[in-house]
Enzyme design. Sequence first.
Site, mmCIF file in Angstrom:
data_model
loop_
_atom_site.group_PDB
_atom_site.id
_atom_site.type_symbol
_atom_site.label_atom_id
_atom_site.label_comp_id
_atom_site.label_asym_id
_atom_site.label_seq_id
_atom_site.Cartn_x
_atom_site.Cartn_y
_atom_site.Cartn_z
ATOM 1 N N ARG A 239 0.956 -1.292 0.176
ATOM 2 C CA ARG A 239 -0.002 -0.004 -0.051
ATOM 3 C C ARG A 239 1.097 1.060 0.115
ATOM 4 N NH1 ARG A 239 -3.215 -3.139 -1.059
ATOM 5 N NH2 ARG A 239 -5.515 -3.644 -0.612
ATOM 6 N N GLU A 267 -4.552 6.977 -6.312
ATOM 7 C CA GLU A 267 -4.614 6.062 -7.256
ATOM 8 C C GLU A 267 -5.781 6.183 -8.140
ATOM 9 O OE1 GLU A 267 -4.232 1.915 -6.120
ATOM 10 O OE2 GLU A 267 -1.976 2.115 -5.370
ATOM 11 N N HIS A 286 -0.605 -0.512 -9.840
ATOM 12 C CA HIS A 286 -1.198 -1.387 -8.972
ATOM 13 C C HIS A 286 -1.492 -2.542 -9.725
ATOM 14 C CE1 HIS A 286 -3.598 -1.275 -4.978
ATOM 15 N NE2 HIS A 286 -3.115 -2.691 -5.282
#
Length: 320
Positions: A239, A267, A286
């Site tokens: 994270r 994000e 991601h």
Amino acid sequence: MTTLRIAILDDYQNVALTQGNWAALGADVEVTVFTHNLATLDAQAEALAPFDVLCLMRERMPVPAELLARLPKLKLMVVTGARTRSIDFAAAAARGIPICHTRGGDSFASTPELAWGLMLACARHIPQEHAAMRAGGWQTTLGTVLAGRTLGLLGLGKLGSRMAAIARAFEMEVIAWSPNLTPERAAAGGAALVEKAELFARAHVVSLHLVLGEATRGVVGAAELALMQPGSILINTSRGPLVDAAALLARLDQGGLRAGLDVFDTEPLPADHPLRHRDDVVLTPHLGYVTDTTYAQFYPDTVDAIAAWRAGAPIRLLTA
């Protein structure tokens, strides 16, 4: 006939409708796919107000109480994966909105594999050499061998232990730290327990595999980054907020550090973010859990969860 309106959120690859049998939900169902991120609360509320069901992709779009209050028709949320920290569960419960989840897919394998991909890309400057080859060049960097080096793992759970197993194949020494790690658990996970400061000082590569919480937010800050030796590599596939972003940029500016990052504070990463323009970082958007086999489980499970809820017997309920 009343129509059940379903929103599939953040389907960046536009594959959700091909992965699950949405037609099995019945002729009274209307499914809308959002292939882009709804970045602001106002945009989310305006776009999602007509929907009865929200299908969330992991934690791509948070659902705080403020958003729930502006979604009067919402009756069900289904989130992919077995855990989320981005939904206000208390606010959903107060509205009587159940939250169901899917199985976890293959992230236990796919995320560590991506971490190693980032590590190798940093160690051998693969993005730079690829760009140079495309431009007609040839050999512009000196790479780093991982064999005989030390891998420091922040977190030695399911993913961290898999990282340790792969590191042994690379003939790396493995050390580890997390807030509650014991020597016995570290040994069982294939690593030696050390203090956090020692890990950052000794490791040639540091890879993060911690759950984000108040105790771990900013666990990698200026003090830890200052301990990292010249030529070392930082990998984060966990994270973004585990790492103090400002401190990381400052440390990168000093030189002697490379980073492979799959996760970020915001994000999608803003187009003008300074990380996008650096040669000393390798960035992926991601992708840790974004694989064909995981999606082939996520979306059928989502359809099953909606069908079970419609039948009055919801499955895989999340309460926190």
